[in-house]
Design a protein around this motif. Structure first.
Motif, PDB file in Angstrom:
ATOM      1  N   GLU A  59       1.915   7.039   2.643  1.00  0.00           N
ATOM      2  CA  GLU A  59       0.564   7.580   2.466  1.00  0.00           C
ATOM      3  C   GLU A  59       0.471   8.995   3.031  1.00  0.00           C
ATOM      4  O   GLU A  59      -0.040   9.898   2.391  1.00  0.00           O
ATOM      5  CB  GLU A  59      -0.469   6.692   3.163  1.00  0.00           C
ATOM      6  N   GLU A  60       1.023   9.154   4.246  1.00  0.00           N
ATOM      7  CA  GLU A  60       0.993  10.479   4.881  1.00  0.00           C
ATOM      8  C   GLU A  60       1.727  11.510   4.049  1.00  0.00           C
ATOM      9  O   GLU A  60       1.370  12.683   4.019  1.00  0.00           O
ATOM     10  CB  GLU A  60       1.672  10.416   6.266  1.00  0.00           C
ATOM     11  N   MET A  61       2.804  11.078   3.398  1.00  0.00           N
ATOM     12  CA  MET A  61       3.614  11.999   2.600  1.00  0.00           C
ATOM     13  C   MET A  61       3.029  12.210   1.208  1.00  0.00           C
ATOM     14  O   MET A  61       3.566  12.977   0.412  1.00  0.00           O
ATOM     15  CB  MET A  61       5.053  11.461   2.468  1.00  0.00           C
ATOM     16  N   GLY A  62       1.925  11.515   0.938  1.00  0.00           N
ATOM     17  CA  GLY A  62       1.285  11.658  -0.364  1.00  0.00           C
ATOM     18  C   GLY A  62       2.023  10.944  -1.488  1.00  0.00           C
ATOM     19  O   GLY A  62       1.956  11.343  -2.647  1.00  0.00           O
ATOM     20  N   ILE A  63       2.770   9.889  -1.130  1.00  0.00           N
ATOM     21  CA  ILE A  63       3.511   9.126  -2.141  1.00  0.00           C
ATOM     22  C   ILE A  63       2.790   7.810  -2.375  1.00  0.00           C
ATOM     23  O   ILE A  63       2.501   7.079  -1.424  1.00  0.00           O
ATOM     24  CB  ILE A  63       4.962   8.875  -1.656  1.00  0.00           C
ATOM     25  N   SER A  64       2.462   7.520  -3.611  1.00  0.00           N
ATOM     26  CA  SER A  64       1.727   6.278  -3.894  1.00  0.00           C
ATOM     27  C   SER A  64       2.706   5.180  -4.282  1.00  0.00           C
ATOM     28  O   SER A  64       3.869   5.436  -4.560  1.00  0.00           O
ATOM     29  CB  SER A  64       0.713   6.499  -5.014  1.00  0.00           C
ATOM     30  N   LYS A  65       2.181   3.947  -4.341  1.00  0.00           N
ATOM     31  CA  LYS A  65       3.059   2.823  -4.686  1.00  0.00           C
ATOM     32  C   LYS A  65       3.570   2.925  -6.121  1.00  0.00           C
ATOM     33  O   LYS A  65       4.550   2.307  -6.479  1.00  0.00           O
ATOM     34  CB  LYS A  65       2.358   1.495  -4.412  1.00  0.00           C
ATOM     35  N   ASP A  66       2.900   3.748  -6.930  1.00  0.00           N
ATOM     36  CA  ASP A  66       3.362   3.925  -8.308  1.00  0.00           C
ATOM     37  C   ASP A  66       4.542   4.895  -8.394  1.00  0.00           C
ATOM     38  O   ASP A  66       5.207   4.970  -9.424  1.00  0.00           O
ATOM     39  CB  ASP A  66       2.208   4.453  -9.177  1.00  0.00           C
ATOM     40  N   ASP A  67       4.763   5.633  -7.317  1.00  0.00           N
ATOM     41  CA  ASP A  67       5.881   6.592  -7.313  1.00  0.00           C
ATOM     42  C   ASP A  67       7.206   5.933  -6.937  1.00  0.00           C
ATOM     43  O   ASP A  67       8.253   6.580  -6.952  1.00  0.00           O
ATOM     44  CB  ASP A  67       5.612   7.731  -6.312  1.00  0.00           C
ATOM     45  N   ILE A  68       7.160   4.655  -6.521  1.00  0.00           N
ATOM     46  CA  ILE A  68       8.397   3.981  -6.129  1.00  0.00           C
ATOM     47  C   ILE A  68       8.608   2.727  -6.991  1.00  0.00           C
ATOM     48  O   ILE A  68       7.669   2.248  -7.628  1.00  0.00           O
ATOM     49  CB  ILE A  68       8.374   3.585  -4.631  1.00  0.00           C
ATOM     50  N   LYS A  69       9.837   2.259  -6.987  1.00  0.00           N
ATOM     51  CA  LYS A  69      10.156   1.109  -7.847  1.00  0.00           C
ATOM     52  C   LYS A  69      10.247  -0.213  -7.085  1.00  0.00           C
ATOM     53  O   LYS A  69      10.610  -1.227  -7.667  1.00  0.00           O
ATOM     54  CB  LYS A  69      11.488   1.374  -8.547  1.00  0.00           C
ATOM     55  N   LEU A  70       9.978  -0.189  -5.793  1.00  0.00           N
ATOM     56  CA  LEU A  70      10.089  -1.424  -5.005  1.00  0.00           C
ATOM     57  C   LEU A  70       9.189  -2.508  -5.591  1.00  0.00           C
ATOM     58  O   LEU A  70       8.022  -2.256  -5.879  1.00  0.00           O
ATOM     59  CB  LEU A  70       9.648  -1.179  -3.552  1.00  0.00           C
ATOM     60  N   LYS A  71       9.744  -3.710  -5.749  1.00  0.00           N
ATOM     61  CA  LYS A  71       8.917  -4.804  -6.265  1.00  0.00           C
ATOM     62  C   LYS A  71       8.952  -6.019  -5.339  1.00  0.00           C
ATOM     63  O   LYS A  71       8.094  -6.877  -5.412  1.00  0.00           O
ATOM     64  CB  LYS A  71       9.357  -5.194  -7.674  1.00  0.00           C
ATOM     65  N   VAL A  72       9.959  -6.065  -4.466  1.00  0.00           N
ATOM     66  CA  VAL A  72      10.038  -7.242  -3.613  1.00  0.00           C
ATOM     67  C   VAL A  72      10.584  -6.874  -2.227  1.00  0.00           C
ATOM     68  O   VAL A  72      11.444  -5.994  -2.100  1.00  0.00           O
ATOM     69  CB  VAL A  72      10.893  -8.342  -4.293  1.00  0.00           C
ATOM     70  N   GLY A  73      10.029  -7.525  -1.206  1.00  0.00           N
ATOM     71  CA  GLY A  73      10.507  -7.325   0.158  1.00  0.00           C
ATOM     72  C   GLY A  73      10.872  -8.660   0.767  1.00  0.00           C
ATOM     73  O   GLY A  73      10.121  -9.641   0.611  1.00  0.00           O
ATOM     74  N   ILE A  74      12.026  -8.748   1.424  1.00  0.00           N
ATOM     75  CA  ILE A  74      12.416  -9.965   2.137  1.00  0.00           C
ATOM     76  C   ILE A  74      12.323  -9.588   3.609  1.00  0.00           C
ATOM     77  O   ILE A  74      13.150  -8.837   4.130  1.00  0.00           O
ATOM     78  CB  ILE A  74      13.818 -10.452   1.738  1.00  0.00           C
ATOM     79  N   LEU A  75      11.257 -10.052   4.240  1.00  0.00           N
ATOM     80  CA  LEU A  75      10.902  -9.536   5.560  1.00  0.00           C
ATOM     81  C   LEU A  75      11.013 -10.628   6.611  1.00  0.00           C
ATOM     82  O   LEU A  75      10.564 -11.754   6.400  1.00  0.00           O
ATOM     83  CB  LEU A  75       9.479  -8.972   5.525  1.00  0.00           C
ATOM     84  N   GLY A  76      11.593 -10.287   7.737  1.00  0.00           N
ATOM     85  CA  GLY A  76      11.727 -11.308   8.784  1.00  0.00           C
ATOM     86  C   GLY A  76      12.120 -10.703  10.106  1.00  0.00           C
ATOM     87  O   GLY A  76      11.898  -9.525  10.357  1.00  0.00           O
ATOM     88  N   ALA A  77      12.674 -11.528  10.964  1.00  0.00           N
ATOM     89  CA  ALA A  77      13.145 -11.174  12.305  1.00  0.00           C
ATOM     90  C   ALA A  77      12.025 -11.034  13.324  1.00  0.00           C
ATOM     91  O   ALA A  77      12.265 -10.721  14.475  1.00  0.00           O
ATOM     92  CB  ALA A  77      14.025  -9.925  12.313  1.00  0.00           C
ATOM     93  N   GLU A  78      10.791 -11.246  12.908  1.00  0.00           N
ATOM     94  CA  GLU A  78       9.682 -11.259  13.865  1.00  0.00           C
ATOM     95  C   GLU A  78       8.541 -12.056  13.246  1.00  0.00           C
ATOM     96  O   GLU A  78       8.443 -12.149  12.026  1.00  0.00           O
ATOM     97  CB  GLU A  78       9.236  -9.828  14.210  1.00  0.00           C
ATOM     98  N   PRO A  79       7.692 -12.649  14.085  1.00  0.00           N
ATOM     99  CA  PRO A  79       6.586 -13.424  13.523  1.00  0.00           C
ATOM    100  C   PRO A  79       5.566 -12.496  12.871  1.00  0.00           C
ATOM    101  O   PRO A  79       5.317 -11.405  13.365  1.00  0.00           O
ATOM    102  CB  PRO A  79       5.970 -14.106  14.758  1.00  0.00           C
ATOM    103  N   TRP A  80       5.017 -12.932  11.771  1.00  0.00           N
ATOM    104  CA  TRP A  80       3.951 -12.143  11.128  1.00  0.00           C
ATOM    105  C   TRP A  80       2.927 -13.070  10.531  1.00  0.00           C
ATOM    106  O   TRP A  80       3.171 -14.246  10.325  1.00  0.00           O
ATOM    107  CB  TRP A  80       4.505 -11.144  10.116  1.00  0.00           C
ATOM    108  N   THR A  81       1.768 -12.506  10.268  1.00  0.00           N
ATOM    109  CA  THR A  81       0.648 -13.323   9.815  1.00  0.00           C
ATOM    110  C   THR A  81       0.447 -13.176   8.314  1.00  0.00           C
ATOM    111  O   THR A  81       0.973 -12.258   7.684  1.00  0.00           O
ATOM    112  CB  THR A  81      -0.649 -12.869  10.502  1.00  0.00           C
ATOM    113  N   GLU A  82      -0.359 -14.076   7.775  1.00  0.00           N
ATOM    114  CA  GLU A  82      -0.694 -14.033   6.354  1.00  0.00           C
ATOM    115  C   GLU A  82      -1.467 -12.738   6.043  1.00  0.00           C
ATOM    116  O   GLU A  82      -1.285 -12.135   4.986  1.00  0.00           O
ATOM    117  CB  GLU A  82      -1.537 -15.266   6.012  1.00  0.00           C
ATOM    118  N   GLU A  83      -2.275 -12.287   7.003  1.00  0.00           N
ATOM    119  CA  GLU A  83      -3.058 -11.056   6.811  1.00  0.00           C
ATOM    120  C   GLU A  83      -2.119  -9.865   6.661  1.00  0.00           C
ATOM    121  O   GLU A  83      -2.345  -8.957   5.877  1.00  0.00           O
ATOM    122  CB  GLU A  83      -3.997 -10.782   7.997  1.00  0.00           C
TER     123      GLU A  83
END
Lengths: 434, 144
Positions: A195-219
């Motif tokens: 966001e700070e760099m002015g790059i939107s989610k439409d400018d990247i091709k990422l579609k999936v993240g496999i995230l872990g190694a720490e607890p996180w919430t549904e929010e």
């Protein structure tokens, strides 16, 4: 619909899975009894012989393995093969500065790759995807674990590791990353830097993240998905068992399927050790039944979770674990790194002229975990010049960072203002908790 | 000829400076000079008092972290350039100043004046006046 990596196991009927587990368990128990003096001693003390364990139903007869056992046998005391068969070591931080070492045979690495590949396939990754690995590479299992799993699946792997967020974003853009592995807090940090760099989610091709190694919430998941446009999947693992890939989320995103053909889960009452039924929350315990180098038996993870065995829309029959709601002891996960308050204590004691009274304040600022360590100033540290005190603060900071492996800010406070050891001292204030 | 200075560790939190100085007040310690070095998280209160031994005793009893340092009390001409001349002499002899602060001068009989930097000057003016504390105007200072 996201694909399977090893459908035969992922969708096995319950009776087949139990038969496989029983076979593998009895073999593993026989092997550790013969090769690991620690297990033989424990089993002898409990009056259990390898031939008593013929089925998963006999699992409860075996003694638990605790983190302390790993420390007591440091570094290689629990290895079940000769070092000539061990092709890799990883380590995780432990209390009092002593880390824990885990080892892998060539076959263990293959098992691990399969486990991670299952997780990636379940998240929709294929050999056409570009995997951006933002986990740390090194002794931490996150980076190399996911790296090997992604390669195994045939993905194009980009081993970025941690740090230099702006450069990571440029790589995501230029290399066309479609999938990413990171801690959830780092993923949010990436989103905000974009966001700070002015790059939107439409400018990247990422579609999936496999995230872990720490607890996180549904929010947090919702926030990540909205900001980056990816679908965010949870992944669970711990170095002692294998690393990432012990359990993973499927398209349903309602709990993680445990790779139970490799790791048998149990939920127990942490106080009595009694095995609890499915659907009841308790401490998660794992038994490795395919690991050769480092097969832990009934390992007390100190993670709190619940098991659920029900028909999943993804078609997998693997039992699901509901997100760890907390740890049963005082370990903290800060920026994906395990931190024990007692590690800080030992650093302060080793430095000599500092006081051993401290408190950890953990917070989340701009979606990144922060750690402040409050230390009571000692007469030996104090001086009439700011310069001299700040130099000593720096010594503490450097020593803490090299022991914990993460950055911390040091705040000196007045003597006798922090809680004393009498009673239950509150050494940690975790402001991240809701 | 050295003078003993007492330094006290003061955490940055409301009321801390008050409680430390209150300890000195209760011990009937007269502060002859003082300064505060401040950082983001803590400050160092440096004082010269009438009875150093007694001050140290009561501060330690009150769990304060203290240290003593030898300092020099130098008198300079009370005229423009007085400090500059002293600095020049030190510099020419390769002596560096770590820090310095002014002694409380007797401007009136039985009164010592301190310079206060406050975050709410308007309010402070009223509070100080209400407490019968005499304030010097800019004009007063120029005519000292």
């Amino acid at each position: 619909m996201a694909g399977y990596w090893e459908k035969k196991y992922e969708c096995a009927p319950l009776h087949e899975m139990k038969a496989l587990q029983s076979f593998r368990l009895s073999q593993t128990v026989r092997r550790v009894y013969e090769n690991v003096p620690h297990y033989r001693k424990r089993m002898d003390e409990a009056g259990v012989k390898p031939e008593d364990i013929t089925s998963v139903k006999d699992l409860y007869k075996l003694p638990f393995t605790y983190k302390q056992d790993l420390r007591d046998t440091y570094p290689y005391g629990l290895f079940a093969v000769g070092m000539d068969k061990v092709v890799r070591l990883h380590a995780s931080s432990g209390t009092t500065g002593k880390q824990i070492v885990v080892g892998y045979t060539e076959n263990d690495i293959t098992v691990w790759k399969d486990c991670c590949a299952r997780a990636l396939a379940a998240a929709g990754c294929t050999n056409e995807d570009f995997m951006h690995v933002s986990y740390g590479y090194g002794l931490f299992t996150g980076g190399l674990g996911m790296h090997y799993g992604a390669e195994h699946l045939g993905m194009t792997v980009i081993p970025v590791s941690v740090g230099n967020t702006k450069r990571q974003i440029t790589i995501i853009q230029d290399f066309g990353s479609t999938a990413i592995c990171a801690t959830p807090s780092y993923m949010l940090h990436l989103a905000e830097t974009m966001e700070e760099m002015g790059i939107s989610k439409d400018d990247i091709k990422l579609k999936v993240g496999i995230l872990g190694a720490e607890p996180w919430t549904e929010e947090m998941r919702q926030q990540i998905q909205e900001k980056t446009g990816i679908k965010a999947y949870d992944i669970y693992g711990l170095s002692e068992i294998i690393g990432p890939g012990v359990a993973f989320e499927c398209s349903e995103q309602t709990g993680m399927h445990i790779n139970e053909d490799h790791f048998i889960p149990e939920i127990i009452d942490p106080d009595t050790g009694e095995v609890l039924p499915d659907g009841v929350q308790g401490e998660l315990v794992f038994t490795c039944i395919t690991k050769e180098a480092f097969p832990l038996i009934r390992y007390r993870t100190r993670d709190i979770a619940m098991l659920k065995r029900e028909k999943c829309s993804c078609g997998r029959t693997l039992v699901k674990m509901m997100k760890p709601a907390g740890r049963s002891d005082d370990m903290l996960i800060i920026r994906g790194v395990n931190v024990f308050p007692s590690q800080v204590e030992s650093v302060l004691l080793q430095l000599g002229n500092t006081s051993p009274y401290y408190q950890l304040i953990v917070d989340r600022v701009n979606n990144t975990d922060t750690l402040e360590i409050q230390v009571e100033i000692s007469p030996e540290m104090f001086s009439d010049t700011v310069k001299s005190i700040e130099t000593q603060e720096k010594v503490i900071k450097d020593a803490v960072e090299s022991t914990l492996g993460i950055a911390a800010t040091i705040k000196l406070v007045e003597p006798k203002t922090l809680q004393r050891f009498e009673g239950k001292a509150v050494r940690v204030i975790d402001k991240r908790k809701k | 000829m050295f003078v003993k200075q007492i330094s006290i560790f003061v955490e940055n939190k409301p009321g801390r400076l008050m409680s430390v100085t209150k300890v000195l007040k209760e011990g009937n310690i007269d502060i002859k000079a003082l300064s505060i070095a401040d950082t983001k998280d803590f400050g160092i209160l440096r004082i010269i008092v009438n009875d150093t031994q007694k001050a140290l005793e009561i501060l330690k009893k009150a769990d304060c972290t203290v240290t003593t340092t030898d300092v020099i009390a130098a008198g300079v001409e009370d005229k423009p350039g007085g400090v500059a001349d002293m600095m020049q002499a030190l510099y020419e002899n390769q002596i560096s100043v770590e820090y310095m602060y002014a002694f409380a001068k007797k401007i009136e009989e039985k009164k010592a004046f301190a310079i206060l930097r406050l975050d709410n000057n308007e309010k402070a003016l009223k509070v100080l006046a209400d407490n019968g504390i005499k304030l010097l105007s800019a004009e007063d200072i120029t005519t000292l």
